[in-house]
Design a protein around this motif. Structure first.
Motif, PDB file in Angstrom:
ATOM      1  N   PRO A 191      41.612  63.015  13.319  1.00 27.75           N
ATOM      2  CA  PRO A 191      42.702  62.249  13.932  1.00 27.75           C
ATOM      3  C   PRO A 191      43.517  63.062  14.956  1.00 27.75           C
ATOM      4  CG  PRO A 191      42.588  61.775  11.591  1.00 27.75           C
ATOM      5  CD  PRO A 191      41.574  62.845  11.856  1.00 27.75           C
ATOM      6  N   ILE A 192      43.699  64.369  14.733  1.00 28.38           N
ATOM      7  CA  ILE A 192      44.510  65.130  15.704  1.00 28.38           C
ATOM      8  C   ILE A 192      43.824  65.267  17.063  1.00 28.38           C
ATOM      9  CG2 ILE A 192      46.164  66.572  14.456  1.00 28.38           C
ATOM     10  CD1 ILE A 192      44.044  68.790  14.445  1.00 28.38           C
ATOM     11  N   ALA A 193      42.523  65.013  17.105  1.00 31.81           N
ATOM     12  CA  ALA A 193      41.830  65.141  18.394  1.00 31.81           C
ATOM     13  C   ALA A 193      41.467  63.773  18.954  1.00 31.81           C
ATOM     14  CB  ALA A 193      40.564  65.982  18.225  1.00 31.81           C
ATOM     15  N   SER A 194      42.136  62.729  18.410  1.00 29.88           N
ATOM     16  CA  SER A 194      41.765  61.367  18.814  1.00 29.88           C
ATOM     17  C   SER A 194      42.665  60.820  19.915  1.00 29.88           C
ATOM     18  CB  SER A 194      41.882  60.443  17.596  1.00 29.88           C
ATOM     19  OG  SER A 194      43.257  60.360  17.239  1.00 29.88           O
ATOM     20  N   GLY A 195      43.667  61.607  20.338  1.00 23.06           N
ATOM     21  CA  GLY A 195      44.655  61.103  21.301  1.00 23.06           C
ATOM     22  C   GLY A 195      45.935  60.660  20.611  1.00 23.06           C
ATOM     23  N   ALA A 196      45.918  60.678  19.266  1.00 26.07           N
ATOM     24  CA  ALA A 196      47.107  60.231  18.518  1.00 26.07           C
ATOM     25  C   ALA A 196      48.308  61.140  18.807  1.00 26.07           C
ATOM     26  CB  ALA A 196      46.811  60.230  17.009  1.00 26.07           C
ATOM     27  N   GLU A 197      48.052  62.434  18.965  1.00 28.73           N
ATOM     28  CA  GLU A 197      49.143  63.379  19.217  1.00 28.73           C
ATOM     29  C   GLU A 197      49.776  63.093  20.578  1.00 28.73           C
ATOM     30  OE1 GLU A 197      50.661  65.396  17.302  1.00 28.73           O
ATOM     31  OE2 GLU A 197      51.886  66.433  18.796  1.00 28.73           O
ATOM     32  N   LEU A 244      32.634  72.061  17.718  1.00 31.30           N
ATOM     33  CA  LEU A 244      33.481  71.015  17.147  1.00 31.30           C
ATOM     34  C   LEU A 244      34.895  71.539  16.898  1.00 31.30           C
ATOM     35  CD1 LEU A 244      33.448  68.127  16.181  1.00 31.30           C
ATOM     36  CD2 LEU A 244      32.567  68.906  13.980  1.00 31.30           C
ATOM     37  N   ALA A 245      34.971  72.754  16.333  1.00 32.19           N
ATOM     38  CA  ALA A 245      36.289  73.337  16.044  1.00 32.19           C
ATOM     39  C   ALA A 245      37.097  73.479  17.339  1.00 32.19           C
ATOM     40  CB  ALA A 245      36.104  74.700  15.381  1.00 32.19           C
ATOM     41  N   LEU A 246      36.438  73.937  18.386  1.00 30.50           N
ATOM     42  CA  LEU A 246      37.157  74.149  19.648  1.00 30.50           C
ATOM     43  C   LEU A 246      37.484  72.839  20.341  1.00 30.50           C
ATOM     44  CD1 LEU A 246      35.225  77.319  20.709  1.00 30.50           C
ATOM     45  CD2 LEU A 246      37.697  77.180  20.311  1.00 30.50           C
ATOM     46  N   LYS A 247      36.618  71.868  20.167  1.00 27.85           N
ATOM     47  CA  LYS A 247      36.914  70.530  20.708  1.00 27.85           C
ATOM     48  C   LYS A 247      38.225  70.021  20.085  1.00 27.85           C
ATOM     49  CE  LYS A 247      36.160  66.235  22.193  1.00 27.85           C
ATOM     50  NZ  LYS A 247      36.308  65.847  23.582  1.00 27.85           N
ATOM     51  N   ILE A 248      38.327  70.201  18.765  1.00 24.21           N
ATOM     52  CA  ILE A 248      39.525  69.723  18.068  1.00 24.21           C
ATOM     53  C   ILE A 248      40.756  70.546  18.493  1.00 24.21           C
ATOM     54  CG2 ILE A 248      40.629  69.517  15.782  1.00 24.21           C
ATOM     55  CD1 ILE A 248      37.752  68.973  14.644  1.00 24.21           C
ATOM     56  N   ALA A 249      40.624  71.872  18.460  1.00 20.58           N
ATOM     57  CA  ALA A 249      41.798  72.724  18.716  1.00 20.58           C
ATOM     58  C   ALA A 249      42.247  72.648  20.177  1.00 20.58           C
ATOM     59  CB  ALA A 249      41.479  74.170  18.336  1.00 20.58           C
ATOM     60  N   ILE A 250      41.307  72.571  21.099  1.00 22.22           N
ATOM     61  CA  ILE A 250      41.700  72.550  22.523  1.00 22.22           C
ATOM     62  C   ILE A 250      42.254  71.174  22.906  1.00 22.22           C
ATOM     63  CG2 ILE A 250      40.727  72.649  24.875  1.00 22.22           C
ATOM     64  CD1 ILE A 250      39.240  75.193  23.979  1.00 22.22           C
ATOM     65  N   THR A 251      41.710  70.122  22.318  1.00 24.98           N
ATOM     66  CA  THR A 251      42.276  68.797  22.578  1.00 24.98           C
ATOM     67  C   THR A 251      43.712  68.731  22.043  1.00 24.98           C
ATOM     68  OG1 THR A 251      40.085  67.836  22.346  1.00 24.98           O
ATOM     69  CG2 THR A 251      41.937  66.312  22.234  1.00 24.98           C
ATOM     70  N   TYR A 252      43.867  69.192  20.815  1.00 28.80           N
ATOM     71  CA  TYR A 252      45.202  69.164  20.212  1.00 28.80           C
ATOM     72  C   TYR A 252      46.154  70.068  20.987  1.00 28.80           C
ATOM     73  CZ  TYR A 252      48.773  69.359  16.506  1.00 28.80           C
ATOM     74  OH  TYR A 252      49.938  69.272  15.787  1.00 28.80           O
ATOM     75  N   GLY A 253      45.663  71.254  21.362  1.00 31.84           N
ATOM     76  CA  GLY A 253      46.493  72.212  22.099  1.00 31.84           C
ATOM     77  C   GLY A 253      46.924  71.691  23.463  1.00 31.84           C
ATOM     78  N   SER A 254      46.187  70.737  24.000  1.00 34.52           N
ATOM     79  CA  SER A 254      46.533  70.157  25.305  1.00 34.52           C
ATOM     80  C   SER A 254      47.522  69.005  25.175  1.00 34.52           C
ATOM     81  CB  SER A 254      45.275  69.620  25.998  1.00 34.52           C
ATOM     82  OG  SER A 254      44.284  70.601  26.022  1.00 34.52           O
ATOM     83  N   GLN A 255      47.797  68.593  23.931  1.00 32.55           N
ATOM     84  CA  GLN A 255      48.694  67.450  23.725  1.00 32.55           C
ATOM     85  C   GLN A 255      49.949  67.815  22.937  1.00 32.55           C
ATOM     86  OE1 GLN A 255      46.143  64.487  21.925  1.00 32.55           O
ATOM     87  NE2 GLN A 255      44.846  64.334  23.737  1.00 32.55           N
ATOM     88  N   ARG A 256      49.774  68.730  22.010  1.00 30.50           N
ATOM     89  CA  ARG A 256      50.882  69.117  21.143  1.00 30.50           C
ATOM     90  C   ARG A 256      51.924  69.902  21.939  1.00 30.50           C
ATOM     91  NH1 ARG A 256      53.829  68.463  16.614  1.00 30.50           N
ATOM     92  NH2 ARG A 256      54.520  70.415  15.686  1.00 30.50           N
ATOM     93  N   ARG A 257      53.184  69.532  21.806  1.00 31.57           N
ATOM     94  CA  ARG A 257      54.261  70.249  22.504  1.00 31.57           C
ATOM     95  C   ARG A 257      55.133  70.953  21.492  1.00 31.57           C
ATOM     96  NH1 ARG A 257      54.891  68.833  27.894  1.00 31.57           N
ATOM     97  NH2 ARG A 257      53.342  67.295  28.522  1.00 31.57           N
ATOM     98  N   GLN A 258      55.480  72.194  21.803  1.00 30.89           N
ATOM     99  CA  GLN A 258      56.376  72.967  20.936  1.00 30.89           C
ATOM    100  C   GLN A 258      57.260  73.862  21.787  1.00 30.89           C
ATOM    101  OE1 GLN A 258      57.462  72.576  18.229  1.00 30.89           O
ATOM    102  NE2 GLN A 258      56.115  72.815  16.468  1.00 30.89           N
ATOM    103  N   ALA A 305      45.394  77.364  14.973  1.00 30.72           N
ATOM    104  CA  ALA A 305      45.892  76.907  16.279  1.00 30.72           C
ATOM    105  C   ALA A 305      46.387  75.463  16.218  1.00 30.72           C
ATOM    106  CB  ALA A 305      44.801  77.060  17.342  1.00 30.72           C
ATOM    107  N   CYS A 306      45.956  74.738  15.198  1.00 31.81           N
ATOM    108  CA  CYS A 306      46.429  73.356  15.031  1.00 31.81           C
ATOM    109  C   CYS A 306      47.587  73.301  14.030  1.00 31.81           C
ATOM    110  CB  CYS A 306      45.289  72.455  14.565  1.00 31.81           C
ATOM    111  SG  CYS A 306      43.987  72.304  15.788  1.00 31.81           S
ATOM    112  N   GLY A 307      48.085  74.461  13.624  1.00 30.57           N
ATOM    113  CA  GLY A 307      49.251  74.496  12.743  1.00 30.57           C
ATOM    114  C   GLY A 307      49.000  73.777  11.432  1.00 30.57           C
ATOM    115  N   GLY A 308      50.051  73.146  10.916  1.00 30.77           N
ATOM    116  CA  GLY A 308      49.939  72.439   9.637  1.00 30.77           C
ATOM    117  C   GLY A 308      48.951  71.291   9.705  1.00 30.77           C
ATOM    118  N   ALA A 309      48.890  70.651  10.875  1.00 31.54           N
ATOM    119  CA  ALA A 309      47.954  69.524  11.017  1.00 31.54           C
ATOM    120  C   ALA A 309      46.516  70.001  10.818  1.00 31.54           C
ATOM    121  CB  ALA A 309      48.119  68.879  12.397  1.00 31.54           C
TER     122      ALA A 309
END
Ligand SMILES: Cc1cc2nc3c(=O)[nH]c(=O)nc-3n(C[C@H](O)[C@H](O)[C@H](O)COP(=O)(O)OP(=O)(O)OC[C@H]3O[C@@H](n4cnc5c(N)ncnc54)[C@H](O)[C@@H]3O)c2cc1C
Length: 455
Positions: free
Chosen positions: A435-441, A97-111, A196-200
């Protein structure tokens, strides 16, 4: 040891002679209450005995279908293994679950901007981000396959199809080793995913902090991990001394100096000490071989076998020493023993992953999973490079080749498959609930890009 059914309270509170208190607020897992009970002069009917393995007749005679006292004790206590098996499964799911969240977010979040001045990078395209998450993804797959072997052993014992004393002991050892490794790994994976998901990642709504708090105690309850690894180590030593009982010093020294080929893995997945001892010199292989399956197996197996053999030879004098001196000698080797147990359990995870590859019918899928298995195996070896170098198992050049192979080959190969690899865990949105792994990012990034273009 026998279990009784004891009513403790009615609608008015504790029954006479029974007392207790709640343990209060804990560091996590507060959805479950913990407390203490005490009994003073409480009598219950003999029919309240849970009597599958032992009974008391009306005339007070004790009977049991298990004749041996020792076997009866281990059968009774063996039911507790269910808790460890469950914790292992929970730790695997939490890691997924943790990796599902972090890898989904990591694939969408831009920095930050690297190549393209107009568009920032997706953070999972940074090498360091891949280094943080992909080896942990490989570990999670290994833990997941290992858990399947644990379930098979568990089913064998509890269904009665394989429930000899040896089967039960194998199950105990497997459960102790896997539970210790997976619960520790889950804490590390949850923390790294959170960062890996930063502040979020720190927002409670994204679940990682609460999951970590809840899983913290998994390293302790159902058996403290360090103590469990000691149990595994004692089993390894026991197997070793049975195998080499009466062996002369040269045979043992040969094993210490050598390494093992063709080690066998039995039905339960427990690794036995190998039959054949081959010459260390044969590890002198080309860099390219470092990555092949047999080399990984040889390096991982050789380390376990050598560690156990070294410790066993250091413990030899204990057989003829006083109890006090024997205990002191054992304690002087305790740290190494526990490290050997950890290495053994890691090897079993690697074996479980490797065995699972053979069952993947789709060739491209198997190829990706083989890269992931390689990442797991080589990361284990990389963590212990000092040991391999000290023991002459790897040259400095080959040691460097392992790190290069991970960074230059495996991470870039696996990066495009990272999302598929977490997708395969099969979580639906109602399982993830972050929410961060829902596509919102993704949507936020697209809106920001559109706004920039419009300016
Ligand atoms: C939330 C929660 C729920 C629980 N639920 C239950 C339950 O339902 N039923 C139940 O029976 N128990 C329960 N427990 C108890 C749990 O099983 C024990 O807490 C656990 O086994 C560790 O024992 P301990 O707390 O006595 O730690 P200790 O044994 O005091 O260990 C403390 C530290 O010392 C180290 N240590 C101990 N012995 C050695 C050694 N020989 N060598 C080296 N290091 C050592 C350990 O690694 C650990 O880090 C629960 C505990 C918690 C926290």
């Amino acid at each position: 040891m026998h279990a009784f059914y004891v009513p403790i309270r009615d609608d008015d509170g504790f029954l006479p002679g029974v007392g207790g208190e709640d343990d209060g607020l804990k560091g996590g897992l507060n959805g479950i209450d913990n407390g203490r009970l005490h009994f003073d002069g409480v009598r219950i009917p003999r029919t309240n005995l849970l009597n599958r393995y032992g009974d008391v007749a009306a005339d007070g005679t004790y009977s049991s279908p298990i004749a041996s006292k020792g076997r009866r004790f281990f059968t009774m206590i063996g039911t507790l293994v269910q808790g460890r098996v469950s914790l292992d499964g929970s730790a695997v799911v939490a890691s997924k679950l943790a990796l599902k969240i972090a890898i989904t977010y990591g694939s969408q979040r831009r920095q930050f901007t690297a190549a393209d001045p107009k568009r920032e990078e997706v953070i999972l395209d940074y090498q360091r981000h891949q280094r943080r998450l992909l080896p942990r993804l490989a570990t999670t797959y290994a833990m997941s396959f290992a858990h399947e072997t644990l379930l098979a052993a568990f089913d064998g014992v509890f269904s009665g199809s394989h429930d000899t004393d040896a089967d039960r002991q194998d199950l105990e050892t497997l459960a102790a080793g896997f539970k210790a490794l997976s619960t520790w790994a889950a804490l590390d994976i949850l923390q790294e995913s959170r960062e890996a998901c930063g502040g979020a990642g720190f927002l409670a709504e994204n679940r990682l902090t609460q999951l970590r708090a809840d899983l913290d105690v998994y390293a302790t309850f159902e058996g403290d991990n360090t103590v469990l690894l000691q149990l595994v180590a004692k089993r390894l030593l026991g197997d070793y001394s049975k195998k080499f009982k009466g062996a002369d010093a040269r045979t043992v020294a040969g094993l210490v100096a050598g390494q093992v080929g063709q080690a066998s893995v039995d039905r339960s997945g427990l690794r036995r000490l190998a039959q054949t001892v081959t010459d260390l010199g044969s590890t002198g292989r080309a860099v390219g071989h470092v990555r092949d399956e047999e080399t990984q197996r040889t390096l991982l197996t050789g380390r376990v076998e050598t560690m156990v053999a070294e410790i066993a030879s250091r413990l030899r004098p204990a057989a003829h020493a006083s109890a006090e001196d024997a205990a002191a000698l054992f304690d002087a080797n305790q740290n190494d023993l526990i490290e050997a147990a950890r290495a053994h359990a890691e090897l079993l995870q690697w074996e479980a992953f490797t065995a699972a590859l053979a069952g993947v019918p789709d060739a491209p899928t198997r190829r990706v999973l083989t890269w992931l298995r390689d990442l797991f195996g080589l990361t284990l070896i990389e963590k212990q490079l000092a040991w391999y170098l000290i023991h002459g198992r790897l040259s400095g050049q080959r040691a460097v080749a392992i790190t290069d192979y991970i960074d230059d080959r495996l991470l870039p190969r696996l990066r495009p498959h990272a999302l598929d690899l977490v997708e395969s865990f099969g979580f639906a949105p109602e399982h993830v609930r972050a929410p961060i792994a829902s596509g919102a990012e993704q949507q936020r990034q697209e809106e920001a890009a559109a706004a920039r273009t419009a300016r």
